[in-house]
Design an enzyme around this catalytic site. Structure first.
Site, PDB file in Angstrom:
ATOM      1  N   GLY A  72      -0.485 -13.947 -10.494  1.00  0.00           N
ATOM      2  CA  GLY A  72       0.060 -14.255  -9.170  1.00  0.00           C
ATOM      3  C   GLY A  72       0.725 -13.031  -8.566  1.00  0.00           C
ATOM      4  NE  ARG A  98      -3.689 -17.336 -10.691  1.00  0.00           N
ATOM      5  CZ  ARG A  98      -2.409 -17.135 -11.023  1.00  0.00           C
ATOM      6  NH1 ARG A  98      -2.095 -16.743 -12.239  1.00  0.00           N
ATOM      7  NH2 ARG A  98      -1.442 -17.338 -10.153  1.00  0.00           N
ATOM      8  CG  ASP A 155       3.107 -16.331 -19.201  1.00  0.00           C
ATOM      9  OD1 ASP A 155       2.451 -16.276 -18.141  1.00  0.00           O
ATOM     10  OD2 ASP A 155       3.515 -17.400 -19.685  1.00  0.00           O
ATOM     11  CB  THR A 210       5.786 -13.587 -12.626  1.00  0.00           C
ATOM     12  OG1 THR A 210       5.800 -14.979 -12.341  1.00  0.00           O
ATOM     13  CG2 THR A 210       6.760 -13.331 -13.752  1.00  0.00           C
ATOM     14  CG  ASP A 233       6.648 -18.599 -11.957  1.00  0.00           C
ATOM     15  OD1 ASP A 233       6.910 -19.035 -10.821  1.00  0.00           O
ATOM     16  OD2 ASP A 233       5.520 -18.671 -12.478  1.00  0.00           O
ATOM     17  CG  ASP A 268       7.710 -17.425 -16.268  1.00  0.00           C
ATOM     18  OD1 ASP A 268       7.574 -16.225 -16.001  1.00  0.00           O
ATOM     19  OD2 ASP A 268       6.784 -18.240 -16.215  1.00  0.00           O
ATOM     20  NE  ARG A 282       1.443 -23.817 -12.668  1.00  0.00           N
ATOM     21  CZ  ARG A 282       0.925 -23.039 -11.717  1.00  0.00           C
ATOM     22  NH1 ARG A 282       0.725 -23.520 -10.505  1.00  0.00           N
ATOM     23  NH2 ARG A 282       0.607 -21.795 -11.958  1.00  0.00           N
TER      24      ARG A 282
HETATM   25  P1  ATP Z   1       1.822 -15.638 -13.047  1.00  0.00           P
HETATM   26  O1  ATP Z   1       3.001 -15.819 -13.963  1.00  0.00           O
HETATM   27  O2  ATP Z   1       2.211 -15.165 -11.699  1.00  0.00           O
HETATM   28  O3  ATP Z   1       0.864 -16.786 -13.048  1.00  0.00           O
HETATM   29  P2  ATP Z   1       0.161 -14.369 -15.011  1.00  0.00           P
HETATM   30  O4  ATP Z   1      -0.007 -12.956 -15.406  1.00  0.00           O
HETATM   31  O5  ATP Z   1       0.755 -15.280 -16.049  1.00  0.00           O
HETATM   32  O6  ATP Z   1       0.977 -14.383 -13.665  1.00  0.00           O
HETATM   33  P3  ATP Z   1      -2.455 -15.565 -15.371  1.00  0.00           P
HETATM   34  O7  ATP Z   1      -3.464 -16.006 -14.374  1.00  0.00           O
HETATM   35  O8  ATP Z   1      -1.996 -16.523 -16.388  1.00  0.00           O
HETATM   36  O9  ATP Z   1      -1.253 -14.958 -14.527  1.00  0.00           O
HETATM   37  O10 ATP Z   1      -3.061 -14.304 -16.153  1.00  0.00           O
HETATM   38  C1  ATP Z   1      -3.593 -13.197 -15.440  1.00  0.00           C
HETATM   39  C2  ATP Z   1      -4.871 -12.739 -16.056  1.00  0.00           C
HETATM   40  O11 ATP Z   1      -4.606 -12.272 -17.387  1.00  0.00           O
HETATM   41  C3  ATP Z   1      -5.935 -13.805 -16.255  1.00  0.00           C
HETATM   42  O12 ATP Z   1      -6.629 -14.071 -15.066  1.00  0.00           O
HETATM   43  C4  ATP Z   1      -6.824 -13.145 -17.286  1.00  0.00           C
HETATM   44  O13 ATP Z   1      -7.662 -12.184 -16.697  1.00  0.00           O
HETATM   45  C5  ATP Z   1      -5.779 -12.442 -18.162  1.00  0.00           C
HETATM   46  N1  ATP Z   1      -5.500 -13.263 -19.362  1.00  0.00           N
HETATM   47  C6  ATP Z   1      -4.688 -14.331 -19.454  1.00  0.00           C
HETATM   48  N2  ATP Z   1      -4.704 -14.857 -20.688  1.00  0.00           N
HETATM   49  C7  ATP Z   1      -5.595 -14.104 -21.394  1.00  0.00           C
HETATM   50  C8  ATP Z   1      -6.075 -14.138 -22.738  1.00  0.00           C
HETATM   51  N3  ATP Z   1      -5.682 -15.053 -23.627  1.00  0.00           N
HETATM   52  N4  ATP Z   1      -6.988 -13.194 -23.091  1.00  0.00           N
HETATM   53  C9  ATP Z   1      -7.406 -12.273 -22.216  1.00  0.00           C
HETATM   54  N5  ATP Z   1      -6.992 -12.201 -20.941  1.00  0.00           N
HETATM   55  C10 ATP Z   1      -6.095 -13.097 -20.530  1.00  0.00           C
END
Ligand code: ATP
Length: 328
Positions: A14, A75, A106, A130, A132, A134, A176
């Protein structure tokens, strides 16, 4: 310590206000230290698609005030697969990239850690970006302050109309799994109740509160409901209350994606600058698989492993209790 000469930066997951100040700091700290720096578009998708470009000091001019991220974010499901990671690795190797700064949450760190364990010759440093708030290892994440301010500005406006019409507003805010925005916005706006994912609030208790003697003289009430509250969503909560609380006209507002946008606050601009600066210095110092974060106003690094396995945020009970007292 192996000397690195070329690094890359991406934003993933995000978007969060302040990401641009971090990109700017990464680019300029790298160039100041005679490193080449590559911008990767669309997070891990750009790594797989080889969507990258060389960045110069002027590539990041006049972006401190911009929300979103000039590198775009995405994503990317393909990065979950071994084939996707291999493609990304080959692309980075072809470009001669030896270090990577990933700005995200994360999920982004989970991907970064997997990638770095598979391909340890590319050093990886994470920056917590982020709204959040978190992530373990940083008291504040990039974007949280601006998002909270955006929510406060919106709720202040809602309060005006609520007051004019003797209304009770249920306002859904992002979060969330984390009630961080809801809690701080609730304190800042004097919400009558705050519903959070971390703590179940029985609807009957909420109704008792809203019907309680102290509310009878109130001309408006605001209940903030975080997305992840366990009562089934803001409309369900409002519906249940409507049956019992009759002295108000009841309305629901979902703030939605506006919470992600807007010009970053001073706090987020400074935090982004500090974290980007620290991330590049960590790469220069030979570190990898770390996250840089802010603790007690000092930049510290935490291993990505720890950042991901430790549970962030226990609910700040003291703040919640204070909010309850102050809302009588
Ligand atoms: P936010 O907290 O704002 O949602 P985020 O970094 O947690 O941000 P995610 O969509 O969960 O957002 O993760 C971002 C990207 O990281 C995913 O679209 C994917 O490309 C990669 N990613 C997440 N989990 C994995 C995993 N287990 N293995 C490989 N890549 C991953």
């Amino acid at each position: 310590m192996p000397k690195i000469s070329k690094i890359a930066v991406l934003t993933s997951g995000g978007d969060a206000p302040g990401m641009n100040s971090c990109i700017r700091a990464v680019v300029r700290t790298a160039i100041y230290n005679n490193l080449q720096v590559t911008g990767i578009r669309q997070g891990y998708q750009g790594m797989i698609d080889n969507d990258m470009y060389d960045m110069q000091t002027r590539s990041v001019s006049n972006i401190l005030n911009l929300g979103g991220t000039i590198l775009k974010t995405a994503r990317c499901m393909a990065f979950h697969t071994d084939e996707g990671m291999e493609q990304a690795y080959q692309n980075l190797k072809k470009q001669g990239i030896e270090g990577l700064v990933v700005i995200g949450g994360d999920g982004t760190f989970t991907g970064a850690l997997r990638f770095s364990k598979k391909y340890p010759d590319i050093a990886v440093i994470g920056v917590p970006g982020t709204i959040d708030n978190d992530l373990y290892g940083s008291t504040y994440t990039l974007g949280f302050d601006t998002a909270t301010n955006t929510v406060i500005e919106a709720i202040d406006k809602i309060r005006d109309t609520a007051d004019a019409h003797d209304r009770l507003f249920f306002v859904e805010v992002m979060g969330r799994d984390s009630g961080a925005i809801a809690l701080r916005a609730g304190i800042s706006c004097g919400a009558e109740a705050i519903l959070l994912p971390e703590k179940e609030t029985a609807i009957s208790d909420l109704i008792d509160n809203l019907k309680g003697g102290q509310y009878e003289k109130k001309t408006s009430s605001i209940v903030i409901v975080a997305e992840g509250d366990k009562n089934g969503g803001v409309y369900d909560v409002a519906q249940a209350v409507k049956k019992e609380v009759t002295n108000y006209d009841i309305k629901v507002t979902i703030l939605g994606h506006l919470q992600r946008g807007g010009s970053p606050s001073a706090f987020d601009r400074i935090l982004g600058s500090r974290l980007g600066f620290a991330a590049v210095n960590a790469l220069i110092a030979g570190e990898s698989q770390k996250m840089v974060g802010l603790q007690a106003n000092i930049i510290v690094s935490t291993s990505l492993e720890e950042a991901l396995t430790q549970h962030k945020f226990s609910l700040e009970e003291d703040l919640l209790q204070m909010a309850e007292v102050l809302s009588i």
